[in-house]
Design a protein around this motif. Structure first.
Motif, PDB file in Angstrom:
ATOM      1  N   LYS A  25      22.562  44.829 -15.107  1.00  0.00           N
ATOM      2  CA  LYS A  25      22.775  43.657 -14.793  1.00  0.00           C
ATOM      3  C   LYS A  25      23.455  43.278 -13.453  1.00  0.00           C
ATOM      4  N   ILE A  26      23.415  44.344 -12.578  1.00  0.00           N
ATOM      5  CA  ILE A  26      24.049  44.279 -11.386  1.00  0.00           C
ATOM      6  C   ILE A  26      22.977  43.926 -10.256  1.00  0.00           C
ATOM      7  N   THR A  27      23.030  42.921  -9.696  1.00  0.00           N
ATOM      8  CA  THR A  27      22.151  42.517  -8.563  1.00  0.00           C
ATOM      9  C   THR A  27      22.688  42.809  -7.204  1.00  0.00           C
ATOM     10  N   ILE A  28      21.644  42.769  -6.470  1.00  0.00           N
ATOM     11  CA  ILE A  28      22.100  43.148  -4.974  1.00  0.00           C
ATOM     12  C   ILE A  28      23.152  41.902  -4.469  1.00  0.00           C
ATOM     13  N   SER A  29      22.972  40.802  -4.952  1.00  0.00           N
ATOM     14  CA  SER A  29      23.982  39.825  -4.619  1.00  0.00           C
ATOM     15  C   SER A  29      25.327  40.159  -5.023  1.00  0.00           C
ATOM     16  N   ASP A  30      25.431  40.519  -6.284  1.00  0.00           N
ATOM     17  CA  ASP A  30      26.558  40.860  -6.776  1.00  0.00           C
ATOM     18  C   ASP A  30      27.347  42.114  -5.784  1.00  0.00           C
ATOM     19  N   ILE A  31      26.345  43.109  -5.555  1.00  0.00           N
ATOM     20  CA  ILE A  31      27.028  44.215  -4.726  1.00  0.00           C
ATOM     21  C   ILE A  31      27.564  43.736  -3.317  1.00  0.00           C
ATOM     22  N   SER A  32      26.576  42.816  -2.779  1.00  0.00           N
ATOM     23  CA  SER A  32      26.813  42.448  -1.318  1.00  0.00           C
ATOM     24  C   SER A  32      28.209  41.615  -1.434  1.00  0.00           C
ATOM     25  N   ASN A  33      28.159  40.689  -2.516  1.00  0.00           N
ATOM     26  CA  ASN A  33      29.629  39.841  -2.461  1.00  0.00           C
ATOM     27  C   ASN A  33      30.840  40.716  -2.831  1.00  0.00           C
ATOM     28  N   GLU A  34      30.622  41.575  -3.608  1.00  0.00           N
ATOM     29  CA  GLU A  34      31.914  42.621  -3.995  1.00  0.00           C
ATOM     30  C   GLU A  34      32.301  43.450  -2.736  1.00  0.00           C
ATOM     31  N   ALA A  35      31.267  43.551  -1.907  1.00  0.00           N
ATOM     32  CA  ALA A  35      31.515  44.486  -0.507  1.00  0.00           C
ATOM     33  C   ALA A  35      31.841  43.557   0.516  1.00  0.00           C
ATOM     34  N   ASN A  36      31.720  42.275   0.450  1.00  0.00           N
ATOM     35  CA  ASN A  36      31.887  41.220   1.330  1.00  0.00           C
ATOM     36  C   ASN A  36      30.990  41.593   2.503  1.00  0.00           C
ATOM     37  N   VAL A  37      29.740  41.637   2.303  1.00  0.00           N
ATOM     38  CA  VAL A  37      28.566  41.965   3.346  1.00  0.00           C
ATOM     39  C   VAL A  37      27.436  41.147   2.937  1.00  0.00           C
ATOM     40  N   ASN A  38      26.468  40.753   3.888  1.00  0.00           N
ATOM     41  CA  ASN A  38      25.575  39.906   3.635  1.00  0.00           C
ATOM     42  C   ASN A  38      24.435  40.940   2.917  1.00  0.00           C
ATOM     43  N   ARG A  39      23.447  40.184   2.305  1.00  0.00           N
ATOM     44  CA  ARG A  39      22.436  41.151   1.460  1.00  0.00           C
ATOM     45  C   ARG A  39      21.452  41.892   2.540  1.00  0.00           C
ATOM     46  N   GLN A  40      21.369  41.307   3.900  1.00  0.00           N
ATOM     47  CA  GLN A  40      20.696  42.124   5.028  1.00  0.00           C
ATOM     48  C   GLN A  40      21.495  43.426   5.107  1.00  0.00           C
ATOM     49  N   THR A  41      22.703  43.444   5.377  1.00  0.00           N
ATOM     50  CA  THR A  41      23.576  44.619   5.608  1.00  0.00           C
ATOM     51  C   THR A  41      23.256  45.463   4.570  1.00  0.00           C
ATOM     52  N   PHE A  42      23.196  45.053   3.198  1.00  0.00           N
ATOM     53  CA  PHE A  42      22.783  46.144   1.887  1.00  0.00           C
ATOM     54  C   PHE A  42      21.705  46.711   2.413  1.00  0.00           C
ATOM     55  N   TYR A  43      20.631  45.886   2.602  1.00  0.00           N
ATOM     56  CA  TYR A  43      19.255  46.527   2.761  1.00  0.00           C
ATOM     57  C   TYR A  43      18.857  47.347   4.080  1.00  0.00           C
ATOM     58  N   TYR A  44      20.028  46.979   4.987  1.00  0.00           N
ATOM     59  CA  TYR A  44      19.840  47.865   6.321  1.00  0.00           C
ATOM     60  C   TYR A  44      20.476  49.433   5.892  1.00  0.00           C
ATOM     61  N   HIS A  45      21.150  49.484   4.705  1.00  0.00           N
ATOM     62  CA  HIS A  45      21.716  50.691   4.405  1.00  0.00           C
ATOM     63  C   HIS A  45      21.066  51.568   3.315  1.00  0.00           C
ATOM     64  N   PHE A  46      20.588  50.451   2.145  1.00  0.00           N
ATOM     65  CA  PHE A  46      19.970  50.939   0.883  1.00  0.00           C
ATOM     66  C   PHE A  46      18.597  50.320   0.685  1.00  0.00           C
ATOM     67  N   HIS A  47      17.628  51.088   0.253  1.00  0.00           N
ATOM     68  CA  HIS A  47      16.330  50.206  -0.369  1.00  0.00           C
ATOM     69  C   HIS A  47      16.494  49.444  -1.290  1.00  0.00           C
ATOM     70  N   ASP A  48      17.355  49.758  -2.070  1.00  0.00           N
ATOM     71  CA  ASP A  48      17.658  49.267  -3.563  1.00  0.00           C
ATOM     72  C   ASP A  48      18.571  49.736  -4.292  1.00  0.00           C
ATOM     73  N   LYS A  49      19.328  49.194  -5.433  1.00  0.00           N
ATOM     74  CA  LYS A  49      20.137  49.649  -6.254  1.00  0.00           C
ATOM     75  C   LYS A  49      20.146  51.103  -6.724  1.00  0.00           C
ATOM     76  N   TYR A  50      18.857  51.436  -6.829  1.00  0.00           N
ATOM     77  CA  TYR A  50      18.794  52.777  -7.172  1.00  0.00           C
ATOM     78  C   TYR A  50      18.867  53.725  -6.306  1.00  0.00           C
ATOM     79  N   GLU A  51      18.573  53.467  -4.987  1.00  0.00           N
ATOM     80  CA  GLU A  51      19.029  54.435  -4.128  1.00  0.00           C
ATOM     81  C   GLU A  51      20.400  54.471  -4.024  1.00  0.00           C
ATOM     82  N   LEU A  52      21.028  53.429  -4.130  1.00  0.00           N
ATOM     83  CA  LEU A  52      22.572  53.431  -3.971  1.00  0.00           C
ATOM     84  C   LEU A  52      23.248  54.325  -5.097  1.00  0.00           C
ATOM     85  N   LEU A  53      22.676  54.052  -6.546  1.00  0.00           N
ATOM     86  CA  LEU A  53      23.154  55.015  -7.491  1.00  0.00           C
ATOM     87  C   LEU A  53      22.965  56.396  -7.194  1.00  0.00           C
ATOM     88  N   ASN A  54      21.743  56.649  -6.630  1.00  0.00           N
ATOM     89  CA  ASN A  54      21.471  58.284  -6.185  1.00  0.00           C
ATOM     90  C   ASN A  54      22.668  58.605  -5.192  1.00  0.00           C
TER      91      ASN A  54
END
Length: 185
Positions: A25-54
């Protein structure tokens, strides 16, 4: 903020979310909002939430486990790994109860198999052990160890990490005697 700091911030935020919400149920938007970063910043560091989990699993558990892993310290390494998992129990239970849980199990199994394969190699350094036999023994123990750890996580981690490690050690030490007798002559 450096790139490493940002990755760590995103990882911590993701772990916080996993304490409250299922992985699926966790979305990239959820993660970005929780970290107080934008989605592009998330995607700069991780391909998706699966890569983040790994990445979180690798950084929290695997780095410590494989750093200097040897026949002399494997018990302490496994105990440290289990303590880390237990101290983040909601995160790891959640990770295994996801649509991604099968890949997570496979990742742990393959890593364990490689570590055991390498350990058998150090035991057999001066002796000849057939690669097929070495692979088979490594796979056998990897399934047993991984299955024990996964069962421990999914059943609520009722036993202490010390209890699990002691029993794994006892079984492996007893079997080590048999393996040495059979394969290392």
């Amino acid at each position: 903020m450096t790139s490493v700091d940002t990755k760590e911030l995103i990882s911590r935020s993701f772990k916080n979310l996993m304490e409250k919400k299922s992985f699926d149920k966790i979305t990239i938007s959820d993660i970005s909002n929780e970290a107080n970063v934008n989605r592009q910043t998330f995607y700069y560091h991780f391909h998706d939430k699966y890569e983040l989990l790994n990445t979180v699993f690798y950084n929290d558990v695997i780095v410590e486990l494989i750093d200097g892993f040897s026949i002399d310290n494997w018990v302490e390494k496994f105990l440290t790994m289990l303590n880390t998992i237990k101290s983040n129990s909601k995160f790891y239970k959640n990770a295994l109860h996801t649509s991604y849980g099968g890949e997570f199990r496979t990742y742990l199994l393959n890593l364990t198999q490689k570590l055991i394969y390498d350990l058998i190699g150090t035991l057999a350094e001066e002796h000849s052990i057939d690669d097929v036999d070495r692979s088979y023994v490594a796979k056998f123990f990897a399934y047993g160890i991984t299955g024990t750890i996964i069962d421990w996580i999914t059943s609520g981690m009722k036993d202490s990490p010390e209890f699990i490690t002691k029993h794994l050690k006892d079984v492996i030490e007893d079997c080590r005697i048999l393996i040495v007798a059979k394969y290392i002559k």
